[in-house]
Scaffold this motif. Structure first.
Motif, mmCIF file in Angstrom:
data_model
loop_
_atom_site.group_PDB
_atom_site.id
_atom_site.type_symbol
_atom_site.label_atom_id
_atom_site.label_comp_id
_atom_site.label_asym_id
_atom_site.label_seq_id
_atom_site.Cartn_x
_atom_site.Cartn_y
_atom_site.Cartn_z
ATOM 1 N N VAL A 1 -30.707 39.798 16.385
ATOM 2 C CA VAL A 1 -30.640 40.753 17.484
ATOM 3 C C VAL A 1 -31.973 40.756 18.240
ATOM 4 N N PRO A 2 -31.941 40.623 19.571
ATOM 5 C CA PRO A 2 -33.184 40.738 20.344
ATOM 6 C C PRO A 2 -33.634 42.195 20.374
ATOM 7 N N LYS A 3 -34.933 42.417 20.244
ATOM 8 C CA LYS A 3 -35.465 43.782 20.216
ATOM 9 C C LYS A 3 -36.338 44.107 21.422
ATOM 10 N N GLU B 1 -36.725 43.548 25.922
ATOM 11 C CA GLU B 1 -36.028 43.166 27.150
ATOM 12 C C GLU B 1 -36.273 41.699 27.490
ATOM 13 N N LYS C 1 -33.948 39.619 25.471
ATOM 14 C CA LYS C 1 -32.566 39.798 25.920
ATOM 15 C C LYS C 1 -32.303 38.996 27.188
ATOM 16 N N GLN C 2 -33.284 38.960 28.094
ATOM 17 C CA GLN C 2 -33.121 38.284 29.373
ATOM 18 C C GLN C 2 -33.341 36.780 29.289
ATOM 19 N N TRP D 1 -27.993 33.385 20.604
ATOM 20 C CA TRP D 1 -27.948 34.393 19.534
ATOM 21 C C TRP D 1 -26.911 34.034 18.479
#
Length: 69
Positions: free
Chosen positions: A33-35, A37, A40-41, A48
């Motif tokens: 899981v990305p933690k 921003e 995530k971008q 993932w």
């Protein structure tokens, strides 16, 4: 990693950079899981999924190593 009858994951991975967490994985959710921003971008769903599969393998390898020990 831990073993026995516990309420938290037996295997956890935390990625840190500059004293900040940017990724997380545990054996209960079986997902990387990305933690942040910026993580995530910068990566799409395929990334993932692939990373999650790798960590499932790391988890199993760790369990095998513990059995050998």
């Amino acid at each position: 990693a831990v073993s026995g009858d516990i309420d938290f994951p037996e295997f956890t991975i935390v990625g840190l950079v500059n004293n900040g967490q940017f990724v997380y994985y545990d054996s209960n959710i079986k997902r990387m899981v990305p933690k942040t921003e910026w993580m995530k971008q910068s990566a799409g769903a395929d990334y993932w999924d692939t990373e999650s599969e790798k960590q499932v393998g790391q988890n199993q390898g760790f369990k095998n190593n513990i059995q050998v020990l």
